[in-house]
Design a protein around this motif. Structure first.
Motif, PDB file in Angstrom:
ATOM      1  N   MET A 111       0.845  -1.198   0.000  1.00 21.14           N
ATOM      2  CA  MET A 111       0.000   0.000   0.000  1.00 21.14           C
ATOM      3  C   MET A 111       0.875   1.241   0.000  1.00 21.14           C
ATOM      4  O   MET A 111       2.074   1.162   0.304  1.00 21.14           O
ATOM      5  CB  MET A 111      -0.927   0.028   1.226  1.00 21.14           C
ATOM      6  CG  MET A 111      -0.224   0.192   2.547  1.00 21.14           C
ATOM      7  SD  MET A 111      -1.388   0.595   3.901  1.00 21.14           S
ATOM      8  CE  MET A 111      -2.627  -0.671   3.750  1.00 21.14           C
ATOM      9  N   PRO A 112       0.324   2.401  -0.328  1.00 22.73           N
ATOM     10  CA  PRO A 112       1.093   3.654  -0.196  1.00 22.73           C
ATOM     11  C   PRO A 112       1.406   3.919   1.270  1.00 22.73           C
ATOM     12  O   PRO A 112       0.568   3.688   2.152  1.00 22.73           O
ATOM     13  CB  PRO A 112       0.147   4.717  -0.767  1.00 22.73           C
ATOM     14  CG  PRO A 112      -0.863   3.967  -1.564  1.00 22.73           C
ATOM     15  CD  PRO A 112      -1.010   2.634  -0.910  1.00 22.73           C
ATOM     16  N   ILE A 113       2.595   4.412   1.542  1.00 15.02           N
ATOM     17  CA  ILE A 113       3.011   4.610   2.930  1.00 15.02           C
ATOM     18  C   ILE A 113       2.133   5.629   3.643  1.00 15.02           C
ATOM     19  O   ILE A 113       1.890   5.511   4.854  1.00 15.02           O
ATOM     20  CB  ILE A 113       4.502   5.025   3.005  1.00 15.02           C
ATOM     21  CG1 ILE A 113       4.982   5.033   4.461  1.00 15.02           C
ATOM     22  CG2 ILE A 113       4.730   6.377   2.344  1.00 15.02           C
ATOM     23  CD1 ILE A 113       4.820   3.708   5.176  1.00 15.02           C
ATOM     24  N   GLN A 114       1.600   6.613   2.928  1.00 11.58           N
ATOM     25  CA  GLN A 114       0.777   7.628   3.587  1.00 11.58           C
ATOM     26  C   GLN A 114      -0.545   7.045   4.084  1.00 11.58           C
ATOM     27  O   GLN A 114      -1.227   7.661   4.909  1.00 11.58           O
ATOM     28  CB  GLN A 114       0.554   8.835   2.677  1.00 11.58           C
ATOM     29  CG  GLN A 114      -0.189   8.555   1.397  1.00 11.58           C
ATOM     30  CD  GLN A 114       0.730   8.172   0.251  1.00 11.58           C
ATOM     31  OE1 GLN A 114       1.807   7.625   0.459  1.00 11.58           O
ATOM     32  NE2 GLN A 114       0.296   8.473  -0.966  1.00 11.58           N
ATOM     33  N   GLN A 115      -0.908   5.842   3.619  1.00 11.75           N
ATOM     34  CA  GLN A 115      -2.124   5.180   4.082  1.00 11.75           C
ATOM     35  C   GLN A 115      -1.852   4.125   5.151  1.00 11.75           C
ATOM     36  O   GLN A 115      -2.782   3.581   5.730  1.00 11.75           O
ATOM     37  CB  GLN A 115      -2.842   4.523   2.895  1.00 11.75           C
ATOM     38  CG  GLN A 115      -3.315   5.504   1.840  1.00 11.75           C
ATOM     39  CD  GLN A 115      -3.946   4.805   0.651  1.00 11.75           C
ATOM     40  OE1 GLN A 115      -4.251   3.614   0.680  1.00 11.75           O
ATOM     41  NE2 GLN A 115      -4.149   5.554  -0.433  1.00 11.75           N
ATOM     42  N   PHE A 116      -0.590   3.851   5.400  1.00 11.60           N
ATOM     43  CA  PHE A 116      -0.217   2.782   6.332  1.00 11.60           C
ATOM     44  C   PHE A 116      -0.387   3.246   7.768  1.00 11.60           C
ATOM     45  O   PHE A 116       0.043   4.341   8.144  1.00 11.60           O
ATOM     46  CB  PHE A 116       1.230   2.368   6.081  1.00 11.60           C
ATOM     47  CG  PHE A 116       1.745   1.320   7.018  1.00 11.60           C
ATOM     48  CD1 PHE A 116       1.240   0.028   7.002  1.00 11.60           C
ATOM     49  CD2 PHE A 116       2.750   1.620   7.933  1.00 11.60           C
ATOM     50  CE1 PHE A 116       1.724  -0.940   7.868  1.00 11.60           C
ATOM     51  CE2 PHE A 116       3.240   0.666   8.796  1.00 11.60           C
ATOM     52  CZ  PHE A 116       2.729  -0.623   8.761  1.00 11.60           C
ATOM     53  N   VAL A 117      -1.021   2.399   8.578  1.00 14.89           N
ATOM     54  CA  VAL A 117      -1.216   2.679   9.997  1.00 14.89           C
ATOM     55  C   VAL A 117      -0.584   1.545  10.791  1.00 14.89           C
ATOM     56  O   VAL A 117      -0.865   0.362  10.542  1.00 14.89           O
ATOM     57  CB  VAL A 117      -2.718   2.800  10.349  1.00 14.89           C
ATOM     58  CG1 VAL A 117      -2.897   3.025  11.844  1.00 14.89           C
ATOM     59  CG2 VAL A 117      -3.362   3.937   9.553  1.00 14.89           C
ATOM     60  N   ALA A 118       0.273   1.878  11.740  1.00 13.27           N
ATOM     61  CA  ALA A 118       0.952   0.872  12.553  1.00 13.27           C
ATOM     62  C   ALA A 118       0.323   0.798  13.938  1.00 13.27           C
ATOM     63  O   ALA A 118      -0.235   1.782  14.429  1.00 13.27           O
ATOM     64  CB  ALA A 118       2.436   1.220  12.682  1.00 13.27           C
TER      65      ALA A 118
END
Length: 217
Positions: A111-118
């Motif tokens: 996924m795009p990193i700006q959409q990634f939630v950790a």
């Protein structure tokens, strides 16, 4: 050796087909990979487990350094947008002994990193994204994501090819020059506030700087 050439071929093919998101004609050299991971490698013996995030691993030249530095209890997440690169990374975790030994500690997310939630922030964020190829607004979002995902005191390491932005600022006009100037302003601002060191890697195609920034709050 066969894995190296397979990765190189896939990288060059993706460079031709998707230059904007691949951004280089060859995978990172081992010298660049070592510089990108040097803060992870410098952990003291017996240090607590860490969380590592690699963004834009491509075919895995920097990943190969990271997996060899993981210790029991460490967590390693990889965020890669390119589907062919994801398949290559998955195969390497299955086929290569150093990778498969830590497979249970690792996760690949497409996924795009700006959409990634950790679920928790990371001690080390290591990025291979070609920021100079992106719209300035996207670079701002990506830089915000870097620091959102990094814990206070954590280290961000990313590379950029030497002198690309200064040369482009001299040789381009109009909207393209404004884009490069804005990207330069965004990343220079982060470096002024947070940079702790910069490595010059001449044995790479092209030569590169590795910027290391520490999150202060």
């Amino acid at each position: 050796m066969a894995g190296f050439f397979a990765g190189y071929g896939a990288f060059f093919r993706q460079f031709r087909e998707q230059f904007e998101t691949t951004g280089a004609i060859a995978p990172s050299s081992r010298f660049l990979a070592a510089a990108m991971t040097r803060f992870l490698a410098s952990r003291a013996a017996g240090a607590a487990p860490v969380r590592v995030l690699e963004i834009g691993p491509g075919t895995g030249p920097v990943t190969d350094c990271i997996v060899r530095q993981l210790r029991p209890g460490d967590v390693f997440d990889l965020v890669e947008l390119n589907g062919e690169f994801v398949q290559i990374l998955q195969h390497r975790f299955e086929a290569e002994p150093a990778w498969s030994a830590v497979h249970s500690q690792c996760r690949i997310v497409q996924m795009p990193i700006q959409q990634f939630v950790a679920d928790s922030p990371y001690d080390f964020v290591i990025s291979g994204l070609p920021l100079n190829n992106f719209p300035a607004a996207l670079v701002r979002e990506i830089a915000e994501a870097y620091f959102r995902l990094l814990r206070a005191g954590g280290v961000l390491s990313y590379f950029e090819y030497m002198y690309v932005r200064p040369v482009r600022k001299l040789l381009t006009l109009g909207a393209e020059r404004r884009r490069i100037v804005e990207i330069d302003d965004i990343m220079a601002g982060h470096c002024r506030r947070s940079r702790i060191s910069r490595d010059s890697i001449w044995i790479n195609l092209p030569p590169a700087w590795v910027q290391h920034l520490r999150k202060n709050d």
